[in-house]
Scaffold this motif. Structure first.
Motif, PDB file in Angstrom:
ATOM      1  N   ARG A 107      13.890 -20.734  30.228  1.00 35.21           N
ATOM      2  CA  ARG A 107      12.975 -20.858  29.094  1.00 35.21           C
ATOM      3  C   ARG A 107      11.777 -19.940  29.257  1.00 35.21           C
ATOM      4  NH1 ARG A 107      13.740 -24.959  25.602  1.00 35.21           N
ATOM      5  NH2 ARG A 107      11.540 -25.095  25.023  1.00 35.21           N
TER       6      ARG A 107
ATOM      7  N   VAL B 201      18.852 -29.752  28.698  1.00 40.16           N
ATOM      8  CA  VAL B 201      19.401 -29.526  30.028  1.00 40.16           C
ATOM      9  C   VAL B 201      20.166 -30.782  30.433  1.00 40.16           C
ATOM     10  CG1 VAL B 201      17.226 -30.275  31.095  1.00 40.16           C
ATOM     11  CG2 VAL B 201      18.876 -28.980  32.438  1.00 40.16           C
TER      12      VAL B 201
ATOM     13  N   HIS C 281      16.927 -24.159  34.200  1.00 34.21           N
ATOM     14  CA  HIS C 281      16.525 -24.313  32.802  1.00 34.21           C
ATOM     15  C   HIS C 281      15.083 -23.871  32.605  1.00 34.21           C
ATOM     16  CE1 HIS C 281      16.517 -26.057  28.771  1.00 34.21           C
ATOM     17  NE2 HIS C 281      15.322 -26.541  29.059  1.00 34.21           N
TER      18      HIS C 281
END
Length: 327
Positions: free
Chosen positions: A308, A289, A304
């Motif tokens: 994920r 990131v 981010h």
């Protein structure tokens, strides 16, 4: 919009206390990750827990009858039970790059301030019963370890103890720090590397010395590289003659930023460097990131994290061993 203020603690900003900064960061993280700060983690191995992982034939005297899967039992014609993944406390370590190049910023904060904020955000994001976060700080004087604390306390420490002066002028060894982190703390967990990925010798092309240690680290842990960038590192403005100083070596050079070819070459080299860093992180099988000092970095970090967590494999706090990786 650049997210919560993390001003340098100099004479002009001492009215902003670390506690006030922490409360602002805590609020910003909670707004961007509502209801997602806890309970979204899977274990690595079978054992006591609540998350079903596999269904097997029932073994009298060994399996718990309360875990009989009646649907599978009806289809198979014999008893089957589901086995859960073991649930463990999450141990996270943040490797914080505080090399000389991190003492740079042309917007509201320096890169080292953003890095301290990112380390604190890791603590807030991972808070939960039994979870702890430790920090390793890399400077020109070497690598300093801070004992792991409960996640929220670790977040407060990251902001309270953030550097306020210049980093040591000596070169730093990110590859050695990654190797030391992997050897020192072997229990599977989360590893976050916060760095600007600026090489002491100015190298902008692969292979970088830290690639292989990072890949070895990502084999055993969920690993995320947080790359910290300032906009002036990506493009030069036309502001006439400027004297530049290399923060890693102290060398100075006077250049004319009015030269269009110079600005174009600078932007192309910077873009190629960032692309090479991204490619190296992907090769290492780590998350990546980019946080900028001129953007809402908490929002970028939250995106981010949420991205994920939509991936079933990324939801485990220990990354599965990639195929074909030579440690």
């Amino acid at each position: 919009m650049t997210g919560p203020a993390l001003p340098s603690l100099d004479a002009a900003s001492r009215r902003t206390t670390p506690h006030q900064v922490f409360e602002g960061l805590d609020l910003a993280v909670r707004r961007r990750l509502p209801g997602r700060l806890q309970g979204d983690r899977r274990g690595l191995r079978l054992g006591p827990g609540t998350e079903p992982e596999e269904v097997v034939r029932y073994r009298p005297g060994e399996d718990d009858v309360r875990r009989i899967d009646w649907n599978v039992t009806a289809r198979a014609g014999e008893p089957h039970v589901w086995r859960p993944l073991a649930e463990h406390e999450l141990e996270s370590w943040v490797l914080l790059d505080d090399s000389a190049s991190m003492a740079f910023g042309t917007v509201d904060l320096e890169k080292r301030d953003l890095a301290a904020g990112a380390a604190a955000a890791v603590g807030l994001i991972t808070q939960g019963p039994g979870n702890r976060v430790g920090v390793g700080t890399l400077t020109g004087d070497g690598l300093r370890w801070s004992a792991p604390l409960p996640s929220r306390a670790a977040a407060q420490r990251a902001l309270r103890d953030r550097p306020v002066g210049g980093a040591a002028s000596g070169p730093t060894d990110l590859a050695g720090a990654l190797t030391a982190l992997g050897a020192r703390y072997r229990r599977p967990g989360l590893r976050v590397v916060v760095t600007d990925a600026v090489e002491p010798d100015g190298r902008t092309e692969r292979p970088f010395s830290w690639e292989r240690p990072l890949r070895r680290l990502a084999v055993a842990h969920e690993t995320i590289v947080v790359e910290v960038v300032d906009p002036r590192e990506l493009a030069l403005p036309d502001i006439g003659v400027v004297t530049f100083e290399d923060p890693e070596t102290g060398r100075r050079r006077e250049v004319s930023t009015s030269d269009h070819r110079l600005r174009t070459s600078y932007a192309e080299t910077a873009a190629a460097h960032r692309a090479a860093v991204a490619e190296a992180v992907r090769w290492a099988r780590a998350g990546h990131v980019v946080l900028r000092t001129d953007r809402d970095w908490v929002r970028d970090l939250a995106r981010h994290v949420l991205g994920r967590r939509t991936d079933r494999h990324a939801s485990s706090y220990g990354a599965p061993r990639p195929q074909g990786v030579t440690a």
